[in-house]
Scaffold this motif. Structure first.
Motif, PDB file in Angstrom:
ATOM      1  N   THR A  71       0.820  -1.225   0.000  1.00 37.89           N
ATOM      2  CA  THR A  71       0.000   0.000   0.000  1.00 37.89           C
ATOM      3  C   THR A  71       0.846   1.265   0.000  1.00 37.89           C
ATOM      4  O   THR A  71       0.423   2.302  -0.508  1.00 37.89           O
ATOM      5  N   SER A  72       2.060   1.194   0.572  1.00 35.79           N
ATOM      6  CA  SER A  72       2.919   2.384   0.511  1.00 35.79           C
ATOM      7  C   SER A  72       4.376   1.971   0.630  1.00 35.79           C
ATOM      8  O   SER A  72       4.689   0.854   1.076  1.00 35.79           O
ATOM      9  N   LEU A  73       5.246   2.860   0.202  1.00 29.84           N
ATOM     10  CA  LEU A  73       6.688   2.615   0.305  1.00 29.84           C
ATOM     11  C   LEU A  73       7.286   3.658   1.247  1.00 29.84           C
ATOM     12  O   LEU A  73       6.742   4.766   1.400  1.00 29.84           O
ATOM     13  N   SER A  74       8.419   3.303   1.835  1.00 27.28           N
ATOM     14  CA  SER A  74       9.081   4.235   2.760  1.00 27.28           C
ATOM     15  C   SER A  74      10.360   4.756   2.126  1.00 27.28           C
ATOM     16  O   SER A  74      10.692   4.403   0.988  1.00 27.28           O
ATOM     17  N   GLY A  75      11.095   5.555   2.866  1.00 23.90           N
ATOM     18  CA  GLY A  75      12.385   6.024   2.380  1.00 23.90           C
ATOM     19  C   GLY A  75      13.421   4.920   2.526  1.00 23.90           C
ATOM     20  O   GLY A  75      13.147   3.846   3.072  1.00 23.90           O
ATOM     21  N   ALA A  76      14.616   5.169   2.024  1.00 24.01           N
ATOM     22  CA  ALA A  76      15.713   4.194   2.145  1.00 24.01           C
ATOM     23  C   ALA A  76      17.015   4.918   1.817  1.00 24.01           C
ATOM     24  O   ALA A  76      17.005   6.086   1.393  1.00 24.01           O
ATOM     25  N   ARG A  77      18.094   4.200   2.019  1.00 23.58           N
ATOM     26  CA  ARG A  77      19.408   4.706   1.619  1.00 23.58           C
ATOM     27  C   ARG A  77      20.009   3.658   0.699  1.00 23.58           C
ATOM     28  O   ARG A  77      19.992   2.465   1.026  1.00 23.58           O
ATOM     29  N   HIS A  78      20.491   4.068  -0.451  1.00 22.53           N
ATOM     30  CA  HIS A  78      20.947   3.091  -1.443  1.00 22.53           C
ATOM     31  C   HIS A  78      22.162   3.651  -2.182  1.00 22.53           C
ATOM     32  O   HIS A  78      22.208   4.835  -2.510  1.00 22.53           O
ATOM     33  N   ARG A  79      23.118   2.762  -2.455  1.00 22.68           N
ATOM     34  CA  ARG A  79      24.323   3.183  -3.194  1.00 22.68           C
ATOM     35  C   ARG A  79      24.190   2.751  -4.650  1.00 22.68           C
ATOM     36  O   ARG A  79      23.958   1.568  -4.936  1.00 22.68           O
ATOM     37  N   VAL A  80      24.324   3.700  -5.568  1.00 28.13           N
ATOM     38  CA  VAL A  80      24.193   3.410  -7.008  1.00 28.13           C
ATOM     39  C   VAL A  80      25.339   2.484  -7.447  1.00 28.13           C
ATOM     40  O   VAL A  80      26.497   2.716  -7.078  1.00 28.13           O
ATOM     41  N   LEU A  81      25.031   1.482  -8.223  1.00 26.12           N
ATOM     42  CA  LEU A  81      26.076   0.530  -8.629  1.00 26.12           C
ATOM     43  C   LEU A  81      27.066   1.190  -9.601  1.00 26.12           C
ATOM     44  O   LEU A  81      26.750   2.204 -10.220  1.00 26.12           O
ATOM     45  N   PRO A  82      28.279   0.622  -9.755  1.00 26.59           N
ATOM     46  CA  PRO A  82      29.280   1.231 -10.647  1.00 26.59           C
ATOM     47  C   PRO A  82      28.815   1.210 -12.108  1.00 26.59           C
ATOM     48  O   PRO A  82      28.051   0.335 -12.505  1.00 26.59           O
TER      49      PRO A  82
END
Ligand SMILES: CC(=O)N[C@H]1[C@@H](OP(=O)(O)OP(=O)(O)OC[C@H]2O[C@@H](n3ccc(=O)[nH]c3=O)[C@H](O)[C@@H]2O)O[C@H](CO)[C@@H](O)[C@@H]1O
Ligand SMILES: C=C(OP(=O)(O)O)C(=O)O
Length: 430
Positions: A231-242
């Motif tokens: 029903t909903s998504l939250s925030g996150a922290r993610h590292r972009v791949l090379p």
């Protein structure tokens, strides 16, 4: 308009840091529209396309800050950027913004899923083929969307109660349509199964980030992706791949000039097929603790035939660069482009440097020459432009590449990275 001057003939020696992938960063940034929470992306490359998408997301209501500073204030490599779309203030992505870049069209997925409607201009991007959007329309229609084309815009509306999970198999592999369908399905009611999905590492990276945001996606990286709607998504922290395309480009530059370079912060498995082709051309490639080691000492460049294909095949985004390399091989090679129907515009520019290339349909025949000679050439699209840089690095004398704004879309600090390894590359502003 800036130009790039290259004085060829130097071997490359040293370390080249590989940036975060443009083609992963763009969909990841767009995914931030799916939540009212903050999505923090690390390792975002500083590129014209990223800046343009920042403007587009801002138009929809995203609040964007870079390393705690406001957007466009950071000069550093690979920034950390925070995206917060507390409220979507506008579900229209206008022509003036979308026409500059293909991926901006992809906002249609999150806007439709979260707001139930989207009006998005038909996209622009590299002029490498007709690049229709029929697969996006079919995929979103399968999720229950009603779609009309009106005045150059796609008008999409979700049914009352939102998008509905469905089974849909793409008739052709599309990276962008897979990204969009996956994003849209995260907030649909029920389960979606995407068949014949793109398997690119960037699709896997997006799924990983969406799952960190609370989505339920399995199978990304295979051709069947299953998404259970939430029903909903939250925030996150993610590292972009090379960036595998930047990695392959510099590996080909080393194979072209000779030398010994470590491509730092990247991983072989992202581009096995391309690295195998570069190896067959005569370079030695191995893994080091910090990345990939590429060496070509003395041995000439061998001719190698390649055919572009969706991942895990040879990437179309490295086709022009490989052709640049093959111009100096010791024999005849063939390059077949199967993804885009008009991705050979670099052929006539490489010819200005002395390359011998003939075209027959979607196949180019390259007869390697002993030497290239510097000349004035024009960048026609992003990857074509960097193929001219690779050829220029090995050409005798001075090569002047015009229209370098194409390069700035996808290569972060190209001159600096090459010069640190002994090349002579200079940006000239007229
Ligand atoms: C920002 C980004 O990630 N761009 C990449 C993405 O582009 P993009 O996502 O635009 O490329 P697609 O995978 O969608 O295109 C593949 C083929 O499908 C066709 N097609 C696509 C959609 C559609 O609705 N109908 C249709 O016929 C295209 O014209 C093309 O012939 O994948 C391409 C293929 O690896 C790469 O070259 C691009 O660098
Ligand atoms: C073709 C490319 O980009 P776009 O899809 O944004 O035109 C590319 O990155 O090589």
């Amino acid at each position: 308009m800036d130009r790039i001057r290259i004085v060829g003939g130097n071997e490359l020696k040293g370390v080249i840091p590989i940036s975060g992938a443009k083609n992963a960063a763009l969909p990841l940034m767009i995914a931030s529209l799916l939540t009212d929470d903050t999505l923090t992306l690390e390792n975002v490359p500083h590129l014209a396309d990223v800046e343009q998408l920042i403007r587009i997301l801002g138009n929809h209501g995203a609040d964007i800050s870079v390393n705690g500073r406001r957007e466009r204030q950071s000069e550093g490599y690979s920034r950390t950027i925070h995206f917060t779309s507390r409220n979507i203030v506008d579900t229209t992505a206008p022509y003036e913004l979308v026409s500059k870049m293909r991926a901006s069209f992809w906002v249609i997925g999150p806007l439709l899923a979260r707001e139930g409607k989207a009006r998005v201009s038909l996209p622009g991007g590299c002029a490498i083929g007709t690049r229709p959007v029929d697969l996006f329309i079919e995929g979103l229609t399968a999720l229950g969307a009603l779609i009309e084309i009106d005045g150059g815009y796609i008008d999409a509306k979700a049914p009352d109660g939102g998008l509905i999970g469905a089974r849909y198999t793409f008739p052709k592999v599309s990276v962008g349509a897979t990204h969009v369908m996956m994003m849209a399905a995260t907030l649909a009611r029920g389960t979606t199964v995407i068949g014949n999905a793109a398997r690119e590492p960037e699709v896997q990276d997006l799924a990983k980030c969406l799952n960190a945001m609370g989505a339920k996606i399995t199978g990304a990286g295979t051709s069947t992706i299953t998404i259970e709607g939430v029903t909903s998504l939250s925030g996150a922290r993610h590292r972009v791949l090379p960036d595998r395309i930047e990695t392959g480009t510099y590996a080909m530059a080393v194979a072209m000039t000779g030398g010994d370079v470590v491509l730092e912060g990247t991983e072989m498995h992202l581009l096995d097929t391309a690295l195998e082709a570069i190896r067959r051309a005569g370079a030695e490639i191995s893994t080091t603790g910090s990345g990939i080691h590429v060496v070509r000492n003395g041995a000439g460049i061998k001719p190698v035939d390649i055919v572009t294909d969706p991942y895990p095949g040879f990437p179309t985004d490295l086709q022009a660069q490989f052709m640049g390399l093959m111009t100096r091989s010791s024999g005849v090679s063939h390059i077949t482009e199967t993804i885009f129907e008009n991705r050979f515009m670099h052929v006539q520019e490489l010819a200005r440097l002395g390359a011998k290339i003939s075209l027959s349909g979607q196949t180019a025949k390259i007869e390697g020459v002993e030497r290239l000679r510097g000349a004035q050439v024009m960048a026609t699209d992003l990857r074509a432009s960097v193929s001219l840089v690779i050829a220029g690095l090995a050409a005798e004398g001075e090569t002047m590449v015009s229209r370098v704004y194409h390069l700035d879309r996808g290569f972060e600090r190209l001159e600096e990275k090459l010069n640190r390894c002994g090349a002579s590359v200079e940006r000239v502003s007229d």
